[in-house]
Design an enzyme around this catalytic site. Structure first.
Site, PDB file in Angstrom:
ATOM      1  CG  ASP A 168      -1.734  -0.985   1.564  1.00 12.48           C
ATOM      2  OD1 ASP A 168      -1.880  -1.994   0.511  1.00 12.48           O
ATOM      3  OD2 ASP A 168      -2.660  -1.199   2.369  1.00 12.48           O
ATOM      4  CG  PHE A 171      -0.421  -2.903   9.466  1.00 11.73           C
ATOM      5  CD1 PHE A 171       0.661  -3.440   9.672  1.00 11.73           C
ATOM      6  CD2 PHE A 171      -1.513  -3.750   9.647  1.00 11.73           C
ATOM      7  CE1 PHE A 171       1.095  -4.940   9.508  1.00 11.73           C
ATOM      8  CE2 PHE A 171      -1.256  -5.024   9.650  1.00 11.73           C
ATOM      9  CZ  PHE A 171      -0.161  -5.909   9.600  1.00 11.73           C
TER      10      PHE A 171
END
Length: 490
Positions: free
Chosen positions: A38, A97
């Site tokens: 991502d 994350f």
């Protein structure tokens, strides 16, 4: 710099030159080595674009997530910077994350998800890191800044991630992905006056059962008089959207009720019609333009560069400039692409009737092509790109159904995974405009992105076994074709 950050950066410096370069893209952002997924922290800061990304420098598979970091002036030429975040604290020891970035008081703030796993229990919380220079980051001593304290009675911290931060009027807001007790996607909204102390504000939007079990990587912004919510749903059903990916990226277009903190969508639609596009994130530049970039890959599949032992996996998409027209998100390549294309004379400008026309040795690894077709008297058109003896990417357009199909089934290494319907081809509907189909193709070694009428896109990776050098156009019926393009300066 912490010991784990120092270790990661030293490892990259020592090993980056040893990876296999065969399928490496040149003007799409890639990690120096290892695994990338991502995009994170996409921001315009001090006259440059900064783009962070989920990163495992130690292997070409998903692993302990760091934040890789690069910057660019034109979104085509990228400069690698030191790894910005590494896991290690109690609240993020199993991974830093996804998240986002914002400038505040001349400093760059990162808001990210700390991931922690104890036995079979997962805890995800939101954390801050701050930088004076946009390169070296220090985690906030008061982390986490959003956790179970704000979630009580709303959601749980086992699936609670991907904060996207923005400023509106006198407050900072962040949207965060969560899920309901019965496994439906849910986006939560939090508010802060100073980026340090956060309060739960509202449930922004909840999905229905067919809209996926989790909505990852939310992004909320206003564009062209509409509010736009981007999400990346996991296991969204195919109803009316012709999905063939186990996960996808979707835009909801509608209006925000800021008093209640609720999003009221008028419609939703898939953002990209290809096989390799996930977790898009946007930023606004100094000209007020909204730019989007995504991970040009998807979950649940075997990646050839890892299987072949090349030492890396994954790439970012070409950044795209966004607009909203008729309540649909439309995309075009960023201006930096056109500024770096060496346009040749027209490769083709003629009428073809029931025949195949070939252009020999016109394909290169970094290429831009623009094709315009008058399809008023045509039935079907096929474009074979990077054509070899028995290889190539195939793009076809059926005039009656108005369907564009892109296939990589003969483009090289077979890509396998858990997707429904296979990983070789996808089709989307593209109506002609004034009997014309216009498309732009952007190729960078192992990627092909197609921009079509109405701002629709299709993104694909492909890994050639044989280098195809030709272009072939086949027309059933009669069509006037105009083709131009050139090599992209990398």
């Amino acid at each position: 710099m912490t010991q784990k950050l120092l270790q990661a950066n030293q490892y990259i410096e020592k090993n980056a030159s040893s990876i296999n370069q065969e399928y490496r893209n040149q003007f799409h952002l890639m990690a120096p080595l290892g695994w990338i997924n991502d995009p994170n922290g996409f921001v315009f800061f001090r006259g440059e674009y900064h783009l962070f990304y989920q990163y495992n420098p130690y292997d070409s598979i998903w692993g302990p997530m760091h934040w890789g970091h690069a910057k660019s002036k034109d979104l085509i030429h990228w400069e690698h910077l030191p790894v910005a975040l590494a896991p290690g604290e109690d609240y993020d020891k199993n991974g830093c994350f996804s998240g986002s970035a914002i400038e505040k008081d001349g400093k760059l703030y990162l808001l990210y998800t700390g991931h922690n796993v104890e036995e079979e229990s997962t805890r995800q919380v939101q954390c801050l890191a701050v930088s004076e220079d946009g390169v070296n980051f220090e985690k906030y001593a008061g982390n986490p800044v959003i956790d179970e304290r704000q979630l009580s009675g709303v959601a749980t911290s086992d699936d609670f991630r991907d904060p996207k931060v923005f400023r509106r009027e006198d407050y900072y807001y962040t949207v965060v992905a969560a899920k309901t007790a019965d496994n439906r996607g849910q986006i939560l909204l939090f508010r802060s006056e100073d980026m340090l102390e956060w309060q739960f504000y509202s449930v922004l939007l909840e999905g229905e059962a067919h809209q996926g079990i989790m909505w990852e990587c939310p992004d909320l912004f206003r564009l062209d008089g509409e509010d736009v919510l981007i999400i990346s749903p996991i296991q969204m059903k195919a109803e009316g959207l012709s999905y063939r990916n186990i996960s996808s990226a979707v835009a909801f277009i509608g209006q925000m009720d800021w008093e209640k903190g609720e999003f009221h969508p008028d419609n939703y639609h898939e953002i990209d019609g290809g096989l390799d596009f996930y977790a898009p994130q946007t930023c606004e530049n100094d000209r007020g333009e909204r730019i989007m970039v995504a991970w040009m890959q998807l979950w649940e599949r075997l990646m050839p560069t890892n299987e072949l032992g090349h030492g890396w996996a994954g790439s970012m998409s070409l950044p795209r400039k966004l607009a909203v027209v008729d309540k649909h998100l439309i995309q075009e390549p960023v201006a930096g692409l056109y500024e770096n294309v060496k346009l040749e004379e027209k490769l083709l400008d003629k009428e073809i009737e029931n025949q195949t026309f070939e252009l020999k040795n016109q394909v290169c690894d970094q290429q831009y092509l623009s094709l315009e077709l008058d399809v008023s008297e045509a039935e079907n058109i096929q474009l074979e790109y990077a054509k070899g003896s028995n290889t190539g990417m195939l793009l076809s357009y059926d005039v009656a159904s108005q369907m564009v199909t892109v296939s990589r089934e003969k483009a090289g290494h077979v890509i396998t995974g858990a997707e429904e319907g296979g990983l070789g081809a996808r089709s989307i509907k593209v109506p002609p405009q004034n009997h014309k189909l216009k498309l732009q193709m952007v190729r960078d070694t192992s990627s092909l992105e197609v921009f079509l009428n109405g701002g629709k896109t299709m993104s694909f990776t492909f890994f050639e076994k044989e280098k195809g050098k030709d272009i072939a156009l086949t027309v059933t019926g009669k069509a006037k074709l105009s083709l131009e393009g050139g090599e992209v300066n990398r």
